[in-house]
Design a protein around this motif. Sequence first.
Motif, PDB file in Angstrom:
ATOM      1  N   ALA A   1       0.731  -1.111   0.169  1.00 30.90           N
ATOM      2  CA  ALA A   1      -0.095   0.021   0.090  1.00 30.90           C
ATOM      3  C   ALA A   1       0.904   1.215  -0.108  1.00 30.90           C
ATOM      4  CB  ALA A   1      -1.017  -0.017   1.150  1.00 30.90           C
ATOM      5  N   ALA A   2       2.041   1.136   0.971  1.00 30.38           N
ATOM      6  CA  ALA A   2       2.821   2.500   0.783  1.00 30.38           C
ATOM      7  C   ALA A   2       3.290   2.653  -0.647  1.00 30.38           C
ATOM      8  CB  ALA A   2       4.091   2.172   1.785  1.00 30.38           C
ATOM      9  N   ARG A   3       3.972   1.800  -1.217  1.00 33.84           N
ATOM     10  CA  ARG A   3       4.464   1.814  -2.632  1.00 33.84           C
ATOM     11  C   ARG A   3       3.142   2.495  -3.716  1.00 33.84           C
ATOM     12  NH1 ARG A   3       9.236   0.737  -4.522  1.00 33.84           N
ATOM     13  NH2 ARG A   3      10.551  -0.963  -3.253  1.00 33.84           N
ATOM     14  N   GLU A   4       2.055   2.042  -3.559  1.00 31.20           N
ATOM     15  CA  GLU A   4       1.082   2.374  -4.589  1.00 31.20           C
ATOM     16  C   GLU A   4       0.624   3.996  -3.999  1.00 31.20           C
ATOM     17  OE1 GLU A   4      -2.261  -0.515  -5.360  1.00 31.20           O
ATOM     18  OE2 GLU A   4      -1.353  -1.666  -3.811  1.00 31.20           O
ATOM     19  N   ALA A   5       0.549   4.234  -2.585  1.00 34.74           N
ATOM     20  CA  ALA A   5       0.437   5.519  -2.094  1.00 34.74           C
ATOM     21  C   ALA A   5       1.443   6.441  -2.621  1.00 34.74           C
ATOM     22  CB  ALA A   5       0.352   5.596  -0.775  1.00 34.74           C
ATOM     23  N   GLY A   6       2.689   5.910  -2.514  1.00 38.07           N
ATOM     24  CA  GLY A   6       3.686   6.941  -3.232  1.00 38.07           C
ATOM     25  C   GLY A   6       3.628   7.155  -4.419  1.00 38.07           C
ATOM     26  N   ALA A   7       3.220   6.227  -5.458  1.00 35.75           N
ATOM     27  CA  ALA A   7       3.077   6.487  -6.745  1.00 35.75           C
ATOM     28  C   ALA A   7       1.806   7.697  -7.021  1.00 35.75           C
ATOM     29  CB  ALA A   7       2.423   5.200  -7.558  1.00 35.75           C
TER      30      ALA A   7
ATOM     31  N   ASP B   1      -4.336   9.887   1.527  1.00 34.39           N
ATOM     32  CA  ASP B   1      -5.064   9.433   2.733  1.00 34.39           C
ATOM     33  C   ASP B   1      -6.181   8.768   2.177  1.00 34.39           C
ATOM     34  OD1 ASP B   1      -4.971   9.385   5.622  1.00 34.39           O
ATOM     35  OD2 ASP B   1      -7.386  10.557   4.892  1.00 34.39           O
ATOM     36  N   ASP B   2      -7.201   9.257   1.219  1.00 31.26           N
ATOM     37  CA  ASP B   2      -8.143   8.544   0.712  1.00 31.26           C
ATOM     38  C   ASP B   2      -7.916   7.198   0.224  1.00 31.26           C
ATOM     39  OD1 ASP B   2      -9.716  10.812   1.561  1.00 31.26           O
ATOM     40  OD2 ASP B   2      -9.957  11.377  -0.732  1.00 31.26           O
ATOM     41  N   PHE B   3      -6.906   6.876  -0.583  1.00 38.20           N
ATOM     42  CA  PHE B   3      -6.438   5.784  -1.159  1.00 38.20           C
ATOM     43  C   PHE B   3      -6.275   4.769   0.072  1.00 38.20           C
ATOM     44  CE2 PHE B   3      -2.979   2.982  -1.843  1.00 38.20           C
ATOM     45  CZ  PHE B   3      -3.295   1.981  -2.745  1.00 38.20           C
ATOM     46  N   LEU B   4      -5.380   5.365   0.922  1.00 37.90           N
ATOM     47  CA  LEU B   4      -4.869   4.286   2.212  1.00 37.90           C
ATOM     48  C   LEU B   4      -6.145   3.951   2.863  1.00 37.90           C
ATOM     49  CD1 LEU B   4      -1.184   5.733   3.170  1.00 37.90           C
ATOM     50  CD2 LEU B   4      -2.072   3.615   1.831  1.00 37.90           C
ATOM     51  N   SER B   5      -6.884   4.972   3.349  1.00 35.96           N
ATOM     52  CA  SER B   5      -8.304   4.505   4.015  1.00 35.96           C
ATOM     53  C   SER B   5      -8.957   3.410   3.244  1.00 35.96           C
ATOM     54  CB  SER B   5      -9.017   5.771   4.187  1.00 35.96           C
ATOM     55  OG  SER B   5     -10.313   5.582   5.122  1.00 35.96           O
ATOM     56  N   ALA B   6      -9.044   3.518   2.020  1.00 32.28           N
ATOM     57  CA  ALA B   6      -9.943   2.597   1.355  1.00 32.28           C
ATOM     58  C   ALA B   6      -9.382   1.279   1.485  1.00 32.28           C
ATOM     59  CB  ALA B   6     -10.328   3.072  -0.002  1.00 32.28           C
ATOM     60  N   ARG B   7      -7.842   1.406   0.740  1.00 31.10           N
ATOM     61  CA  ARG B   7      -7.397   0.075   0.921  1.00 31.10           C
ATOM     62  C   ARG B   7      -7.039  -0.812   2.076  1.00 31.10           C
ATOM     63  NH1 ARG B   7      -3.726  -1.909  -3.063  1.00 31.10           N
ATOM     64  NH2 ARG B   7      -5.013  -1.187  -4.534  1.00 31.10           N
ATOM     65  N   LEU B   8      -6.495  -0.113   3.239  1.00 24.83           N
ATOM     66  CA  LEU B   8      -6.188  -0.758   4.066  1.00 24.83           C
ATOM     67  C   LEU B   8      -7.553  -1.171   5.019  1.00 24.83           C
ATOM     68  CD1 LEU B   8      -3.115   1.223   5.471  1.00 24.83           C
ATOM     69  CD2 LEU B   8      -3.360  -0.825   4.215  1.00 24.83           C
ATOM     70  N   ARG B   9      -8.417  -0.215   5.112  1.00 28.47           N
ATOM     71  CA  ARG B   9      -9.726  -0.500   6.175  1.00 28.47           C
ATOM     72  C   ARG B   9     -10.562  -1.820   5.373  1.00 28.47           C
ATOM     73  NH1 ARG B   9     -11.241   5.712   8.032  1.00 28.47           N
ATOM     74  NH2 ARG B   9     -12.331   4.402   9.879  1.00 28.47           N
ATOM     75  N   ALA B  10     -10.378  -1.630   4.088  1.00 36.18           N
ATOM     76  CA  ALA B  10     -11.220  -2.714   3.389  1.00 36.18           C
ATOM     77  C   ALA B  10     -10.623  -4.121   3.624  1.00 36.18           C
ATOM     78  CB  ALA B  10     -11.295  -2.698   1.890  1.00 36.18           C
ATOM     79  N   ALA B  11      -9.242  -4.174   3.626  1.00 42.18           N
ATOM     80  CA  ALA B  11      -8.351  -5.166   3.905  1.00 42.18           C
ATOM     81  C   ALA B  11      -8.605  -5.821   5.350  1.00 42.18           C
ATOM     82  CB  ALA B  11      -7.160  -5.165   3.764  1.00 42.18           C
TER      83      ALA B  11
ATOM     84  N   ARG C   1      12.941  14.605   0.453  1.00 41.33           N
ATOM     85  CA  ARG C   1      12.759  13.643   1.666  1.00 41.33           C
ATOM     86  C   ARG C   1      11.615  13.963   2.332  1.00 41.33           C
ATOM     87  NH1 ARG C   1      18.052  16.407   4.230  1.00 41.33           N
ATOM     88  NH2 ARG C   1      16.933  18.180   3.431  1.00 41.33           N
ATOM     89  N   TRP C   2      10.319  13.151   1.795  1.00 38.12           N
ATOM     90  CA  TRP C   2       9.200  13.050   2.256  1.00 38.12           C
ATOM     91  C   TRP C   2       8.842  11.698   2.517  1.00 38.12           C
ATOM     92  CZ3 TRP C   2       5.574  11.360  -1.369  1.00 38.12           C
ATOM     93  CH2 TRP C   2       6.142  11.725  -2.720  1.00 38.12           C
ATOM     94  N   THR C   3       7.970  11.260   3.150  1.00 34.76           N
ATOM     95  CA  THR C   3       7.586   9.710   3.043  1.00 34.76           C
ATOM     96  C   THR C   3       6.011   9.426   3.225  1.00 34.76           C
ATOM     97  OG1 THR C   3       7.694   9.939   5.500  1.00 34.76           O
ATOM     98  CG2 THR C   3       9.814   9.236   4.222  1.00 34.76           C
ATOM     99  N   VAL C   4       5.749   8.287   2.934  1.00 35.99           N
ATOM    100  CA  VAL C   4       4.366   7.745   3.393  1.00 35.99           C
ATOM    101  C   VAL C   4       4.629   6.807   4.430  1.00 35.99           C
ATOM    102  CG1 VAL C   4       2.506   6.379   2.411  1.00 35.99           C
ATOM    103  CG2 VAL C   4       3.675   7.819   0.861  1.00 35.99           C
ATOM    104  N   SER C   5       4.130   7.058   5.631  1.00 39.02           N
ATOM    105  CA  SER C   5       4.331   6.344   6.608  1.00 39.02           C
ATOM    106  C   SER C   5       3.063   5.458   7.154  1.00 39.02           C
ATOM    107  CB  SER C   5       4.622   7.373   7.677  1.00 39.02           C
ATOM    108  OG  SER C   5       5.182   6.658   9.117  1.00 39.02           O
ATOM    109  N   ILE C   6       3.234   4.204   7.343  1.00 40.15           N
ATOM    110  CA  ILE C   6       2.138   3.472   7.782  1.00 40.15           C
ATOM    111  C   ILE C   6       2.787   2.509   8.938  1.00 40.15           C
ATOM    112  CG2 ILE C   6       0.335   1.718   7.061  1.00 40.15           C
ATOM    113  CD1 ILE C   6       0.967   2.610   4.126  1.00 40.15           C
ATOM    114  N   ALA C   7       1.975   2.447  10.041  1.00 36.31           N
ATOM    115  CA  ALA C   7       2.355   1.413  11.097  1.00 36.31           C
ATOM    116  C   ALA C   7       1.163   0.627  11.372  1.00 36.31           C
ATOM    117  CB  ALA C   7       3.148   2.072  12.470  1.00 36.31           C
TER     118      ALA C   7
ATOM    119  N   LEU D   1       7.731   2.413   5.607  1.00 32.61           N
ATOM    120  CA  LEU D   1       7.836   3.860   5.548  1.00 32.61           C
ATOM    121  C   LEU D   1       8.587   3.700   3.928  1.00 32.61           C
ATOM    122  CD1 LEU D   1       8.103   6.792   6.799  1.00 32.61           C
ATOM    123  CD2 LEU D   1      10.485   6.237   7.438  1.00 32.61           C
ATOM    124  N   TYR D   2       7.772   4.450   3.063  1.00 32.36           N
ATOM    125  CA  TYR D   2       8.421   4.701   1.967  1.00 32.36           C
ATOM    126  C   TYR D   2       8.661   6.166   1.342  1.00 32.36           C
ATOM    127  CZ  TYR D   2       8.558   3.958  -3.206  1.00 32.36           C
ATOM    128  OH  TYR D   2       8.802   3.956  -4.615  1.00 32.36           O
TER     129      TYR D   2
END
Length: 256
Positions: free
Chosen positions: A13-19, A48-58, A99-105, A117-118
Amino acid sequence: MAAADDLLLIAAAAREAGAIALRYFRNNPRRWTKGVSSPVTEADIAVDDFLSARLRAARPDYGWLSEETADGPERLDRARVFVVDPIDGTRGFIEGDRRWTVSIAVVEHGRPVAAALYAPALDELFEARTGGGATLGGRPLALATPPALDAAHIAGPRRQAKLLGTRAPDFVPSLAYRIALVATGRIDVAIAGPNAQDWDIAAADLIVAEAGGLLADLDGAPPRYNRSDPRHPALVAAAPALQHAVAAALGRGHGA
């Protein structure tokens, strides 16, 4: 759900969000200010919208805490919680700094158990899970013997460096990336000023810990996550002995 499975999910998900974020980077995204002075861009919201949809569905039974999503008490009752910063280092993102990141824990019982962390503009993916080590680009990370404090390479706010009596530190716009760099050995100490929030630090915390380092406050206590208040006091990340030395020096400088 095993932490290893969660790590596979959040790393992808972090890679897709980064794209998604890269479509806006250095492309004059719409921006505005929330609160007193915190910048937000349309990229932050899209990710945020992408990650919320992807991760919460999973993982529909997991809680959710993100910088760009309105918070609520529901997450406090969940066994596991996603802690997300869609773009950590938004000011750097706006200025064209890479030097910015997508951060997921994933947090369980107050501590991160899986982290991705991507840094999309650098194509650097950090991954970690409890007991499974930390990697960068698939290569294991392990801290080397740290230098003495007066020889340490420090990244953080200038005010803290002045208290340490060292040269002005590097300033890395993404706090998560700043902390994770300790795990690589590129810097020796990363300092976070007061009021960092869960989403700023949770993923990087686990990356440093699994590489043999320590992120802790000036009393040596590691952060606890998914509390009602996600804010934290000043924090220091480094190899344990160096972390204690820096924390003690900063504590003395603040009159602690």
